[in-house]
Design a protein around this motif. Sequence first.
Motif, mmCIF file in Angstrom:
data_model
loop_
_atom_site.group_PDB
_atom_site.id
_atom_site.type_symbol
_atom_site.label_atom_id
_atom_site.label_comp_id
_atom_site.label_asym_id
_atom_site.label_seq_id
_atom_site.Cartn_x
_atom_site.Cartn_y
_atom_site.Cartn_z
ATOM 1 N N GLN A 152 0.826 -1.205 0.000
ATOM 2 C CA GLN A 152 0.000 0.000 0.000
ATOM 3 C C GLN A 152 0.862 1.258 0.000
ATOM 4 N N VAL A 153 1.901 1.250 0.829
ATOM 5 C CA VAL A 153 2.747 2.432 0.984
ATOM 6 C C VAL A 153 3.496 2.748 -0.309
ATOM 7 N N VAL A 154 4.114 1.736 -0.906
ATOM 8 C CA VAL A 154 4.949 1.958 -2.088
ATOM 9 C C VAL A 154 4.108 2.422 -3.279
ATOM 10 N N ARG A 155 2.855 2.035 -3.318
ATOM 11 C CA ARG A 155 1.991 2.495 -4.406
ATOM 12 C C ARG A 155 1.789 4.007 -4.372
ATOM 13 N N GLU A 156 1.974 4.610 -3.201
ATOM 14 C CA GLU A 156 1.800 6.051 -3.032
ATOM 15 C C GLU A 156 3.112 6.820 -3.179
ATOM 16 N N GLN A 157 4.215 6.106 -3.338
ATOM 17 C CA GLN A 157 5.534 6.735 -3.386
ATOM 18 C C GLN A 157 5.701 7.564 -4.660
ATOM 19 N N SER A 158 6.338 8.726 -4.523
ATOM 20 C CA SER A 158 6.618 9.561 -5.690
ATOM 21 C C SER A 158 7.862 10.388 -5.426
ATOM 22 N N ASN A 159 8.473 10.860 -6.503
ATOM 23 C CA ASN A 159 9.616 11.771 -6.417
ATOM 24 C C ASN A 159 10.760 11.223 -5.561
ATOM 25 N N GLY A 160 10.966 9.904 -5.624
ATOM 26 C CA GLY A 160 12.102 9.315 -4.920
ATOM 27 C C GLY A 160 12.013 9.337 -3.422
ATOM 28 N N GLN A 161 10.795 9.383 -2.868
ATOM 29 C CA GLN A 161 10.657 9.384 -1.410
ATOM 30 C C GLN A 161 11.305 8.146 -0.789
ATOM 31 N N PRO A 162 12.036 8.301 0.322
ATOM 32 C CA PRO A 162 12.546 7.123 1.036
ATOM 33 C C PRO A 162 11.384 6.349 1.670
ATOM 34 N N VAL A 163 11.502 5.037 1.681
ATOM 35 C CA VAL A 163 10.515 4.186 2.351
ATOM 36 C C VAL A 163 11.216 3.442 3.478
ATOM 37 N N VAL A 164 10.687 3.582 4.696
ATOM 38 C CA VAL A 164 11.239 2.906 5.864
ATOM 39 C C VAL A 164 10.334 1.723 6.171
ATOM 40 N N MET A 165 10.888 0.498 6.112
ATOM 41 C CA MET A 165 10.098 -0.718 6.264
ATOM 42 C C MET A 165 10.528 -1.505 7.494
ATOM 43 N N GLU A 166 9.573 -1.865 8.303
ATOM 44 C CA GLU A 166 9.795 -2.828 9.387
ATOM 45 C C GLU A 166 9.485 -4.218 8.842
ATOM 46 N N LEU A 167 10.433 -5.140 8.957
ATOM 47 C CA LEU A 167 10.265 -6.467 8.364
ATOM 48 C C LEU A 167 10.505 -7.566 9.402
ATOM 49 N N SER A 168 9.590 -8.528 9.431
ATOM 50 C CA SER A 168 9.717 -9.668 10.334
ATOM 51 C C SER A 168 10.418 -10.822 9.637
ATOM 52 N N SER A 169 10.802 -11.812 10.419
ATOM 53 C CA SER A 169 11.398 -13.023 9.835
ATOM 54 C C SER A 169 10.384 -13.741 8.953
ATOM 55 N N PHE A 170 9.091 -13.632 9.298
ATOM 56 C CA PHE A 170 8.044 -14.261 8.493
ATOM 57 C C PHE A 170 8.034 -13.680 7.082
ATOM 58 N N GLN A 171 8.185 -12.364 6.997
ATOM 59 C CA GLN A 171 8.189 -11.698 5.689
ATOM 60 C C GLN A 171 9.483 -11.986 4.927
ATOM 61 N N LEU A 172 10.602 -11.916 5.636
ATOM 62 C CA LEU A 172 11.905 -12.036 4.971
ATOM 63 C C LEU A 172 12.188 -13.448 4.485
#
Length: 448
Positions: A152-172
């Motif tokens: 959801q977040v990345v779909r809203e990204q524009s102009n090279g905005q940094p994205v800070v992601m919290e990632l669990s072992s389940f996701q990784l």
Amino acid sequence: MKTLQQFPYQQVLVLGLARSGEAAAQLLYDSHIPFKINDITPFEENKIAQHFESLGVEVITGRHPLFVLEGVDLVVKNPGIPYKHELVNEAVKRDITVVTEVELAYYLVDGPIVAITGSNGKTTTTTLVHELLRAGNLNPLIAGNIGKVATQVVREQSNGQPVVMELSSFQLKAVEQFKPDIAVLLNITEAHLDYHETMEDYVQSKLRITENQTDDDLLIYNHDDSVLTKSIQTSHAKSFPFSVSGSYKEGIYVDNGMIYNQGEFIIDTKDISLPGDHNLENVLSSIVVAMEFNIPNETIIRVLKSFTGVKHRLQFVEQVYGRKIYNDSKATNISATIKAINAFKEPIVLMVGGLDRGNEFDELIQNFRNVKYCVAYGQSAKKIQEACERQHYNALSMVENVEQATIKAYENSHSGDVLLFSPACASWDQFKSFEERGDMFLELVHKL
């Protein structure tokens, strides 16, 4: 909103809905990529499934039949579904790629990714990094346990905005191409073995955060963690250590209560608002990220002096008749509660308990140096009592639930004490989430 372009898969199965599955399904639908949905919740109770069926999507609910894999070349699974699940296991046997929605998000990114993982401190660090980048006028986006999922977040990204992601072992554990520009490895302690089954699998899942990094990327890691220090040797990224031990003087480190970055003084730890020595790990790694984005020291210092933490994570609630009360519902494992205990010098009345995951609690009791009284509740209360007996700790009461624990803790406290709700267990014996558990504790405190 951005959609998937030049996507290499022809037929996708979204396995499990909830927040991540719904976001993945919406992205696939908007991108006109063929997919179907399989979710365990029965159709008549499943509003998300009903919605997508009304859009013409094939939906199979109430069970996980193997035929849903027919024609599929990609499975996007809910992170909480383990690999030992029959359907996931069968997909792996058939050489079908299995990912989480984080992998889909990576196809959409057009700016720097800061990815943060660890057994403890992920949400606090993610939030602090976001605040630092925001104070540096970089207009960052944030994804994780708080707020929206990565897709959801990345779909809203524009102009090279940094994205800070919290990632669990389940996701990784289920990523393929995902590669952050900056990866942060906070710590590794025994956790989620009901999901990973072995410590080795848990560690390797965490390390996938740096698996695809190159020497153009940065890996920030905890040098005090021997498992991490040994494990990161296979990473191709530039590595940058942090240390709170006081005995290591490279990278960013703490020395006599002062923080230095490669020998340059940054801030006195007494001026940092976050309570507890354990939060220094979060602070040090966050400072390095901020400096990578060229945020001035004065801006970093201003944020560190004002940032007080995240709800349910050693959150100061209020003071009641001289008792300081803290909500640490996010402490879902023993090491997190030990760190919370060590954050205070005052006498502590501790509330612990929750889901019994098979852990023994002797290590926790051995760290009761300033715990004057303990109240155990829930499914794991009996095991906590048995550990107390083995460790000859007698100041214990057993109750059934959080409400009784809060009352009992207050009754056994005095002015000058800290009342610490830091369960050391998952919440699922009595609650849907640690947030729900923490919210109930907050309500109970306000009634004292």
